[in-house]
Write a protein that holds these residues in place. Sequence first.
Motif, PDB file in Angstrom:
ATOM      1  N   THR A 191      30.879  48.223  73.767  1.00  0.00           N
ATOM      2  CA  THR A 191      31.784  47.087  73.711  1.00  0.00           C
ATOM      3  C   THR A 191      33.238  47.521  73.838  1.00  0.00           C
ATOM      4  O   THR A 191      33.990  46.987  74.653  1.00  0.00           O
ATOM      5  CB  THR A 191      31.591  46.319  72.391  1.00  0.00           C
ATOM      6  OG1 THR A 191      30.205  46.244  72.120  1.00  0.00           O
ATOM      7  CG2 THR A 191      32.186  44.948  72.471  1.00  0.00           C
ATOM      8  N   PRO A 239      28.318  41.059  71.304  1.00  0.00           N
ATOM      9  CA  PRO A 239      29.435  41.831  71.867  1.00  0.00           C
ATOM     10  C   PRO A 239      30.523  40.942  72.465  1.00  0.00           C
ATOM     11  O   PRO A 239      31.693  41.322  72.475  1.00  0.00           O
ATOM     12  CB  PRO A 239      28.770  42.696  72.937  1.00  0.00           C
ATOM     13  CG  PRO A 239      27.384  42.230  73.085  1.00  0.00           C
ATOM     14  CD  PRO A 239      27.015  41.544  71.826  1.00  0.00           C
ATOM     15  N   THR A 285      31.843  45.865  66.915  1.00  0.00           N
ATOM     16  CA  THR A 285      30.816  46.905  66.926  1.00  0.00           C
ATOM     17  C   THR A 285      30.192  47.054  65.534  1.00  0.00           C
ATOM     18  O   THR A 285      28.973  47.192  65.391  1.00  0.00           O
ATOM     19  CB  THR A 285      31.418  48.241  67.383  1.00  0.00           C
ATOM     20  OG1 THR A 285      32.123  48.016  68.594  1.00  0.00           O
ATOM     21  CG2 THR A 285      30.343  49.263  67.615  1.00  0.00           C
TER      22      THR A 285
END
Lengths: 206, 197
Positions: free
Chosen positions: A79, B102, B80
């Motif tokens: 990410t 995400p 995360t």
Amino acid sequence: MEYLIIIISAVFVNNVVLSQFLGICPFLGVSKKVSTAFGMSLALVLVMGLATLVTYLIQNYVLINTWFGEKMDITFMQTIVFILVIAALVQMVEIILKKINPTLYQALGIFLPLITTNCAVLGASILVVTKEFSAKGVESHMMNLGESVVYSMSLAIGFGIAIILFAGMREQLELSNVPKALKGTPIALITAGLLALAFMGFQGIV
Amino acid sequence: MSKFKYLIDGIVKNNPTFVLVLGMCPTLATTTSAVNGMGMGLATMAVLLCSNMVISLLAPVIPNKVRIPCYIVVIAAFVTVVQLVMQAYTPGLYETLGIFIPLIVVNCIVLGRAEAFANKHSVLESALDGLGIGIGFTLALTCIGLVREVLGNLSAFENKFSSSDGMLVFVLAPGAFLVLGYLMVLFNKLKDRKKKA
């Protein structure tokens, strides 16, 4: 043949906006006029193709690789790494475009910064490296580099088709008499719902 | 008491879904049932609370020109964390929400609050704002999810109250747009009536 299935699947069947719900913000935000909708989708095709190309390589050659003599899998950093790469990439595209093709820059320039926060870009780049592609007549498999890039560019084209159709409908809506409580976003959402209903008709063709 | 106002503002006056119309992708995609909507709302709230606090602390040291990338890094770090926690403790929900966890990184609500609120206010105020907006978002998502679940599946919070089939279209993609659209109409109508009274 396989590429054709990927393209049809991404453009119509799994339409990025109307069936996967990615990129709804620009879909509702820049769809007041057909011309701006067109500019936005052109810029998106360019950026999504490039972004997937770069993030695919990063995923397979940087995040999963042998570092310091040890095999490492640091995909949990996906990410953070992907969003930074996409932000930098968009900046770079903007600068390069300004230098080599000022006319195109004039046309696409204002849309480029907006694209960083378009979740379709990050969404597509995560999707292609984590999900298997499956369709009728094709064995489900992880996509290779070429397929990934084609897939995400087709997603962007699907976005383009949806937003241009939608912008055309909204231009008509401007002229019609809408009840007060429905004005603005609500009627836009309901129109999008009907458009999504129409796109459901593509389900099952591949 | 005055600080408390930030919390209430986030839930009603600045409701991210119905008033600000921000963060539409997860709103539409994850509200197939009330539980899914609530899960997404809570995940976003956790990220929003943490990122608001950290950004309000870091704001004085971050140079103005590079503030957006810095905010994004902070937000991505917390996303995360949330992602790994959910993967460990609620694997079922993690599977269902999939890509949209995400994607909290690019949720305009989180970055929007960092830019519009957290970098100008104290830690406590930013925390309250994050909590308020988070609760507002969670309530809106649960509400949409509940309507879709009741109409589409004839169940509420996964308790089926009728054995027959619902109107499947409300669980599928078009239903999301339609339900949100009509809920907004309802909100506008109620607001209008309140103004007149």
